[in-house]
Scaffold this motif. Structure first.
Motif, short mmCIF file in Angstrom:
data_model
loop_
_atom_site.label_atom_id
_atom_site.label_comp_id
_atom_site.label_asym_id
_atom_site.label_seq_id
_atom_site.Cartn_x
_atom_site.Cartn_y
_atom_site.Cartn_z
N LYS A 157 39.87 28.06 43.82
CA LYS A 157 40.20 29.45 43.52
C LYS A 157 40.49 29.64 42.04
N ALA A 158 41.22 28.69 41.45
CA ALA A 158 41.52 28.76 40.02
C ALA A 158 40.24 28.62 39.20
N ILE A 159 39.34 27.74 39.62
CA ILE A 159 38.07 27.57 38.91
C ILE A 159 37.26 28.88 38.96
N ALA A 165 37.28 35.66 35.22
CA ALA A 165 38.23 36.36 34.35
C ALA A 165 38.47 35.65 33.02
N GLY A 166 37.97 34.43 32.89
CA GLY A 166 38.10 33.70 31.63
C GLY A 166 39.31 32.80 31.54
N ARG A 167 40.26 32.95 32.48
CA ARG A 167 41.45 32.09 32.46
C ARG A 167 42.14 32.14 33.81
N SER A 168 42.99 31.13 34.06
CA SER A 168 43.76 31.09 35.30
C SER A 168 45.05 30.32 35.05
N ASP A 169 46.09 30.69 35.78
CA ASP A 169 47.39 30.06 35.64
C ASP A 169 47.54 28.93 36.67
N HIS A 172 52.22 27.07 35.40
CA HIS A 172 52.61 27.81 34.19
C HIS A 172 51.72 27.53 32.97
N TYR A 173 50.69 26.71 33.14
CA TYR A 173 49.71 26.51 32.08
C TYR A 173 48.56 27.50 32.27
N GLN A 174 48.07 28.07 31.16
CA GLN A 174 46.93 28.97 31.20
C GLN A 174 45.67 28.19 30.83
N PHE A 175 44.77 28.02 31.80
CA PHE A 175 43.54 27.27 31.56
C PHE A 175 42.37 28.22 31.34
N THR A 176 41.59 27.91 30.29
CA THR A 176 40.48 28.76 29.91
C THR A 176 39.15 28.10 30.26
N LYS A 177 38.09 28.89 30.08
CA LYS A 177 36.75 28.38 30.37
C LYS A 177 36.38 27.25 29.42
N ARG A 178 36.91 27.29 28.23
CA ARG A 178 36.63 26.19 27.29
C ARG A 178 37.12 24.87 27.86
N PHE A 179 38.28 24.89 28.50
CA PHE A 179 38.83 23.67 29.07
C PHE A 179 37.95 23.15 30.21
N THR A 180 37.59 24.03 31.14
CA THR A 180 36.80 23.58 32.29
C THR A 180 35.38 23.20 31.86
#
Length: 274
Positions: A157-159, A165-169, A172-180
């Motif tokens: 779901k987070a992926i 949306a470009g990011r997911s929590d 408490h960490y905000q992960f972006t598409k760059r990370f994935t």
């Protein structure tokens, strides 16, 4: 003795601690010491779950090793945003820590060892493939497929939210598409051939986070190299963080015995070549 340090890596300040070897009263301190740098896992810190890395460092310093523990950017006491970057930044931060360690007069540069746990194990492999200063690798329950393994941790779901949306929590960490995207870009198993040093892999059979099968995959890939040995040890009923005293003692005993043997082999070879 512990010495708090701050290491600048790009715009990020990495918090760490340098721990000196324990010297018996009246004993002479060596001019140079081997150093162990510990790479923590996904959204971890330099202490480790239930003080895993603190306890490891205590065992190592009692055996004459310098130990450097640090927090990746955005973790622990380091500045930065962990979920906004990529694995390239984690590799760069590890290499900056190696720069710092290599600059110390009391460090034996021929015995610089990376210990990596979980995602930190994958980062250690990727770093060693790019940096010949890493002489030995110790991998504890290492990630082998970064995208798939982290997806299994944070959930599909987070992926999907990151993709739309470009990011997911997560925690408490905000992960972006760059990370994935960077997780999908890097494949540590295929980069094992870029490292010529010796490797130890330790994994537990009861690890529900990272499959124990990975230690066999890693060893197979490391065996395909022209140089370097690879040993593996499987700990019966060991979970992902080796969470009870018996499991930890076994993990530390295996790791210390192997690290000591690598040092002895290196010393014996030096004497023989002289």
């Amino acid at each position: 003795m512990n010495h708090s340090i701050t290491i600048k890596s790009g715009e990020v300040e990495l918090a760490g601690v340098l721990q000196y070897p324990v010297v018996e009263a009246g004993a002479k301190r060596a001019d140079k010491h081997p150093i162990v740098i510990i790479c923590h896992g996904f959204i971890g810190n330099r202490m480790g779950t239930d003080r895993l890395f603190v306890e490891a460092a205590e065992r190592l310093t009692r055996r004459g090793y310098l130990v450097l523990r640090f927090d990746y950017g955005g973790c622990g006491e380091s500045s930065g945003d962990y979920g906004n970057g990529g694995l390239d930044e984690l590799i760069a931060q590890t290499r900056t820590v190696i720069d710092y360690a290599s600059s110390l007069d009391l460090v034996d540069s021929e015995r610089l060892i990376l210990v990596g746990h979980s995602l930190g194990g994958a980062i250690a492999v990727l770093t060693a493939a790019r940096d010949a200063r890493v002489k030995s690798l110790v991998l504890w329950a290492p990630v082998a497929h970064p995208y798939m393994d982290i997806r299994n941790i944070i959930g599909t779901k987070a992926i999907e939210e990151i993709d739309t949306a470009g990011r997911s929590d997560y925690m408490h960490y905000q992960f972006t598409k760059r990370f994935t995207d960077s997780l999908a870009q890097y494949q540590p198993l295929t980069e094992t051939r870029g490292y010529a040093g010796d490797v130890l892999i330790v994994h537990g059979t009861a690890d529900t986070v990272i499959p124990v099968d990975y230690c066999f995959l890693y060893q197979k890939m490391f065996w395909l190299r022209k140089e370097g040995n690879c040993d593996k040890e499987v700990i019966l009923q060991g979970d992902h963080t080796f969470s009870n005293k018996a499991l930890r003692d076994e993990l530390f005993d295996i790791s210390l015995r192997w690290i000591d043997s690598i040092g002895k082999r290196r010393n014996d070879w030096s004497l023989w070549t002289i």
